[in-house]
Design a protein around this motif. Structure first.
Motif, PDB file in Angstrom:
ATOM      1  N   CYS A  12      -0.356   4.968  -1.389  1.00 17.72           N
ATOM      2  CA  CYS A  12      -0.946   6.012  -0.218  1.00 17.72           C
ATOM      3  C   CYS A  12      -0.044   7.190  -0.342  1.00 17.72           C
ATOM      4  CB  CYS A  12      -0.988   5.129   1.118  1.00 17.72           C
ATOM      5  SG  CYS A  12      -2.225   4.064   1.411  1.00 17.72           S
ATOM      6  N   ILE A  19      -9.359  -0.492   7.747  1.00 17.57           N
ATOM      7  CA  ILE A  19      -7.753  -0.955   7.544  1.00 17.57           C
ATOM      8  C   ILE A  19      -7.724  -2.514   7.675  1.00 17.57           C
ATOM      9  CG2 ILE A  19      -5.447  -0.862   8.964  1.00 17.57           C
ATOM     10  CD1 ILE A  19      -6.247   1.904   9.582  1.00 17.57           C
ATOM     11  N   PHE A  64       0.807  -1.172  -0.053  1.00 17.85           N
ATOM     12  CA  PHE A  64      -0.080   0.049  -0.070  1.00 17.85           C
ATOM     13  C   PHE A  64       0.903   1.306   0.163  1.00 17.85           C
ATOM     14  CE2 PHE A  64       1.060  -0.862   4.509  1.00 17.85           C
ATOM     15  CZ  PHE A  64       1.269   0.274   4.896  1.00 17.85           C
ATOM     16  N   SER A 115      -8.592  -3.993   4.305  1.00 15.85           N
ATOM     17  CA  SER A 115      -7.270  -4.116   3.736  1.00 15.85           C
ATOM     18  C   SER A 115      -6.419  -5.087   3.786  1.00 15.85           C
ATOM     19  CB  SER A 115      -6.795  -2.679   3.615  1.00 15.85           C
ATOM     20  OG  SER A 115      -5.375  -2.611   2.805  1.00 15.85           O
ATOM     21  N   LEU A 174      -8.628   1.606   0.769  1.00 14.29           N
ATOM     22  CA  LEU A 174      -9.158   1.020   2.127  1.00 14.29           C
ATOM     23  C   LEU A 174      -8.265   1.585   3.204  1.00 14.29           C
ATOM     24  CD1 LEU A 174     -10.633  -2.564   1.526  1.00 14.29           C
ATOM     25  CD2 LEU A 174     -12.028  -0.389   1.896  1.00 14.29           C
ATOM     26  N   ILE A 175      -6.952   1.604   3.240  1.00 14.99           N
ATOM     27  CA  ILE A 175      -6.123   1.942   4.112  1.00 14.99           C
ATOM     28  C   ILE A 175      -6.033   3.549   4.317  1.00 14.99           C
ATOM     29  CG2 ILE A 175      -3.689   2.341   4.718  1.00 14.99           C
ATOM     30  CD1 ILE A 175      -3.163  -0.574   3.982  1.00 14.99           C
ATOM     31  N   LEU A 193      -5.019  -8.099   1.026  1.00 12.35           N
ATOM     32  CA  LEU A 193      -3.551  -8.112   0.956  1.00 12.35           C
ATOM     33  C   LEU A 193      -3.036  -9.668   1.303  1.00 12.35           C
ATOM     34  CD1 LEU A 193      -1.905  -4.686   2.006  1.00 12.35           C
ATOM     35  CD2 LEU A 193      -2.288  -5.632  -0.526  1.00 12.35           C
ATOM     36  N   ALA A 234      -7.239  -2.307  -1.828  1.00 16.76           N
ATOM     37  CA  ALA A 234      -6.624  -2.253  -0.434  1.00 16.76           C
ATOM     38  C   ALA A 234      -5.900  -1.047   0.112  1.00 16.76           C
ATOM     39  CB  ALA A 234      -5.483  -3.245  -0.300  1.00 16.76           C
ATOM     40  N   SER A 235      -5.228  -0.201  -0.785  1.00 16.29           N
ATOM     41  CA  SER A 235      -4.632   1.042  -0.669  1.00 16.29           C
ATOM     42  C   SER A 235      -5.637   1.809  -0.446  1.00 16.29           C
ATOM     43  CB  SER A 235      -3.702   1.545  -1.742  1.00 16.29           C
ATOM     44  OG  SER A 235      -2.485   0.435  -2.004  1.00 16.29           O
TER      45      SER A 235
END
Length: 371
Positions: free
Chosen positions: A66, A230, A62, A233, A275-276, A237, A272-273
């Motif tokens: 990010c 998080i 991520f 995510s 979501l983070i 991953l 995923a990124s």
């Protein structure tokens, strides 16, 4: 990673914490990649703890998306940045000059290693051209590609703010998400020769748009929501780790894959990124303990690759050999590289402040560029 305001009272601690974690994640990627490469090297018999290594490597993916979203979250929301002279001057000082300094330093380091290799192994003298080639394509060292791509994004940023103002926030929201989807599809199925090419730069703008939209969309922070996002995510991953595991045990390196499984534009990595970033955007962190450290993350990034490259050479070839346990050594090396890079960043910033006293060097460079 890019520098923002130095006034710590105005900083947002949740994003500063994310910035620090992204810096650590980048180091995890590069440290674990050394172990990961041994699994796809037919001449290397060292195959221990492949799953642990891939978990470290994949959970950290991520970082770059990010970092780009952090840039967009703050830079697109500042109307001053649409004044291209003001913004380019700021960019030259904070990003351009360090990129040039470290590019030259890493080029000389790489050239020195190449010459030593030629002398010791009696390889072809044409190898001295390799560092020059990598310098031209925007990769004087393996991590520097990001800086050249980032500069390309920054060149376009004043025009992106004007686009946002011109079409209105509502339309810009639709444009942002559609653009990210198209950019993901394009970048995931493409390769690039130049790290500073327009085609690569415009794809990363998708993350810049997303960072701005997510930050603007969070009106009321919710810690529980942030933690759940998080956690979601991490689950994604971990699923990607399983896919990467199947590729790795079959002997496929990232270079052998038609589409890079853990690349920044793999759809799973993108989601995923997002979501983070959304998770951290929802966190309410009042402590300012992260603020000063976050201000060093850009310089830490510049230093870490050289420190790990030299440290890993000494560690694997002089001290321990290849048979070390990644479960233990990856975390230890990540902490060591981060701390040493942080110390180097502190000294570098002090040295730059001394050289650039009263902004003499910065003003001279900007005047040459008519900024």
């Amino acid at each position: 990673m890019a520098k923002h305001q130095n006034n710590y009272s105005q900083r947002e601690s949740n994003y500063d914490l994310l910035r620090i974690l992204c810096s650590i994640a980048v180091i995890v990627i590069h440290v674990s990649a050394t172990y990961k490469s041994s699994y796809t090297d037919t001449e290397n018999p060292y195959k221990i703890h492949i799953v642990t290594t891939l978990i470290y490597n994949t959970l950290s993916r991520f970082a770059v998306p990010c970092f780009m979203m952090l840039s967009g979250a703050f830079l697109l929301s500042n109307d001053k940045n649409k004044n291209y002279k003001y913004f380019y001057r700021k960019t030259i000082i904070s990003i351009g000059i360090p990129t040039l300094v470290f590019s030259i330093a890493y080029f000389l380091y790489r050239e020195g290693l190449t010459i030593a290799k030629i002398i010791l192994k009696e390889d072809s003298y044409l190898l001295v051209l390799e560092p020059i080639k990598y310098f031209i394509i925007g990769e004087p060292f393996y991590h520097m590609w990001y800086l050249y791509t980032l500069i390309g994004v920054y060149i376009l940023l004043p025009f992106l703010i004007k686009l946002k103002d011109g079409i209105g926030e509502k339309n810009f929201k639709y444009v942002s998400w559609i653009y990210l989807i198209i950019a993901t599809c394009s970048a995931f199925t493409s390769t690039y020769m130049l790290n500073w090419s327009i085609s690569k730069t415009v794809c990363y703008i998708g993350f810049v748009f997303a960072g701005y939209q997510i930050r603007n969309n969070v009106k009321v922070k919710n810690n529980l929501k942030g933690i759940l996002l998080i956690f979601g995510s991490v689950i994604l991953l971990l699923g990607l780790t399983y896919i990467q595991y199947n590729h790795t045990i079959r002997g496929l390196s990232e270079a052998d894959e038609k589409y890079t499984i853990v690349g920044n534009f793999n759809p799973i990595v993108v989601i995923a990124s997002l979501l983070i970033f959304a998770g951290f955007s929802n966190l309410s962190i009042k402590s300012k303990v992260f603020n000063k450290l976050a201000n060093y993350t850009f310089t830490i990034y510049l230093f870490h690759a050289g420190i790990w490259h030299f440290g890993s050479f000494v560690f694997f070839n002089v001290i321990m050999g290849k048979k070390t346990d990644p479960i233990i050594t990856i975390p230890i090396w990540v902490v060591l590289v981060f701390i040493i890079s942080w110390i180097c960043a502190i000294f570098y910033n002090k040295l730059w402040s001394f050289i650039n006293k009263n902004d003499k060097v910065s003003n001279m460079v900007c005047s040459l560029l008519r900024l």
